[in-house]
Design an enzyme around this catalytic site. Structure first.
Site, PDB file in Angstrom:
ATOM      1  N   CYS A 115       6.463   5.464  -0.352  1.00 24.71           N
ATOM      2  CA  CYS A 115       6.688   5.610  -1.655  1.00 24.71           C
ATOM      3  C   CYS A 115       6.641   6.632  -2.404  1.00 24.71           C
ATOM      4  O   CYS A 115       7.534   7.935  -2.525  1.00 24.71           O
ATOM      5  CB  CYS A 115       5.751   4.755  -2.056  1.00 24.71           C
ATOM      6  SG  CYS A 115       5.510   3.929  -3.937  1.00 24.71           S
ATOM      7  N   HIS A 210       6.299  -0.141   0.501  1.00 25.76           N
ATOM      8  CA  HIS A 210       5.335  -0.130   1.759  1.00 25.76           C
ATOM      9  C   HIS A 210       4.958  -0.940   2.656  1.00 25.76           C
ATOM     10  O   HIS A 210       4.538  -2.225   2.613  1.00 25.76           O
ATOM     11  CB  HIS A 210       4.426  -0.238   0.762  1.00 25.76           C
ATOM     12  CG  HIS A 210       3.822   0.604  -0.554  1.00 25.76           C
ATOM     13  ND1 HIS A 210       2.918   1.606  -0.750  1.00 25.76           N
ATOM     14  CD2 HIS A 210       4.814   0.688  -1.752  1.00 25.76           C
ATOM     15  CE1 HIS A 210       2.832   2.237  -1.880  1.00 25.76           C
ATOM     16  NE2 HIS A 210       3.417   1.813  -2.390  1.00 25.76           N
ATOM     17  N   GLU A 212       3.727  -0.603   4.980  1.00 22.42           N
ATOM     18  CA  GLU A 212       2.247  -0.893   5.438  1.00 22.42           C
ATOM     19  C   GLU A 212       1.255  -1.999   4.941  1.00 22.42           C
ATOM     20  O   GLU A 212       0.288  -2.258   5.184  1.00 22.42           O
ATOM     21  CB  GLU A 212       0.948   0.010   5.123  1.00 22.42           C
ATOM     22  CG  GLU A 212       0.185  -0.011   3.626  1.00 22.42           C
ATOM     23  CD  GLU A 212       1.534   0.781   2.587  1.00 22.42           C
ATOM     24  OE1 GLU A 212       1.204   0.855   1.762  1.00 22.42           O
ATOM     25  OE2 GLU A 212       2.637   0.860   3.259  1.00 22.42           O
TER      26      GLU A 212
END
Length: 229
Positions: A115, A210, A212
């Site tokens: 990002c 993202h 994660e």
């Protein structure tokens, strides 16, 4: 015994963070980042903002680098006037993370930008950013999702050749590509969702989403594999 590569992850720098009885400035990182590194086979370490001249020494001690998401990049870094919809600057992070990126590119240390990290990679190589776009964040503080389409022949397409729905939360994006960078995935509206150096340019990949916050570990596994080499 298998030696796991050491993956440095840049951190937030926030004031007034509260835990227990304490309210103090803190260098912090959402737990999803180190967990993703661990799931992908790496050892995670945090790289809080420091003096930019120390970035080369930090990168020399790690096998791979992740530039994490976070606040908007200061438009002054790419020669633009600040839009009213651009968030507050984070000068310590901008300076430190740009120095980390520069050191990683100079030494061939594998690099993944997530990002904000993708946007900084673009800026580090002379690119610019769109300061606001709609439709890539569903609600404040909530990850949304939308599909991204890989560009055939790119490193990202080799990892994820199919259209993939990814966790997303951003309002800025790549505008003019930095020198040497290739677009390697797009959203349905044409937004560049991944960028990379060409195959012979070293291992550097940026993703707008993202990982994660999701369950797909392929991008991080690719970074860890490159760091192992």
């Amino acid at each position: 015994m298998t030696v796991r590569p050491l993956i440095g992850v840049s951190t937030y720098l926030e004031s007034g963070v509260r835990w227990g009885v304490w309210e103090l400035p803190a260098a912090l990182l959402p737990a999803g980042y180190p967990r993703l590194v661990q799931q992908a086979g790496g050892l995670a370490c945090m790289l809080p903002p420091d003096a930019p001249e120390r970035a080369a020494a930090a990168v020399a001690r790690i096998d791979g680098l992740v530039i994490a998401g976070g606040p908007d990049v200061d438009p002054a870094r790419y020669g633009a006037a600040r839009s009213p919809r651009t968030g507050p600057p984070a000068p310590e992070r901008d300076a430190w993370e740009l120095a980390l990126i520069g050191a990683a590119l100079a030494t061939g240390t594998p690099l993944l930008g997530i990002c904000r990290g993708m946007q900084l990679l673009n800026v580090a190589l002379g690119g610019t950013l769109v300061q606001h776009l709609d439709g890539h964040a569903e609600a404040v503080g909530v990850f949304g999702g939308h599909p991204v389409n890989p560009v055939p022949g790119t490193r990202y397409a080799a990892l994820a050749p199919e259209k993939t729905t990814v966790p997303t939360y951003h309002h800025q994006a790549v505008d003019r590509l930095g020198e040497g960078l290739l677009p390697s995935a797009h959203a349905a509206d044409g937004t560049v969702e991944a960028i990379e150096l060409p195959w012979d340019g070293g291992w550097a990949l940026g993703v707008q989403w993202h990982p994660e916050a999701g369950e797909d570990t392929r991008v991080m596994r690719a970074l860890v594999a490159a760091a192992s080499r």
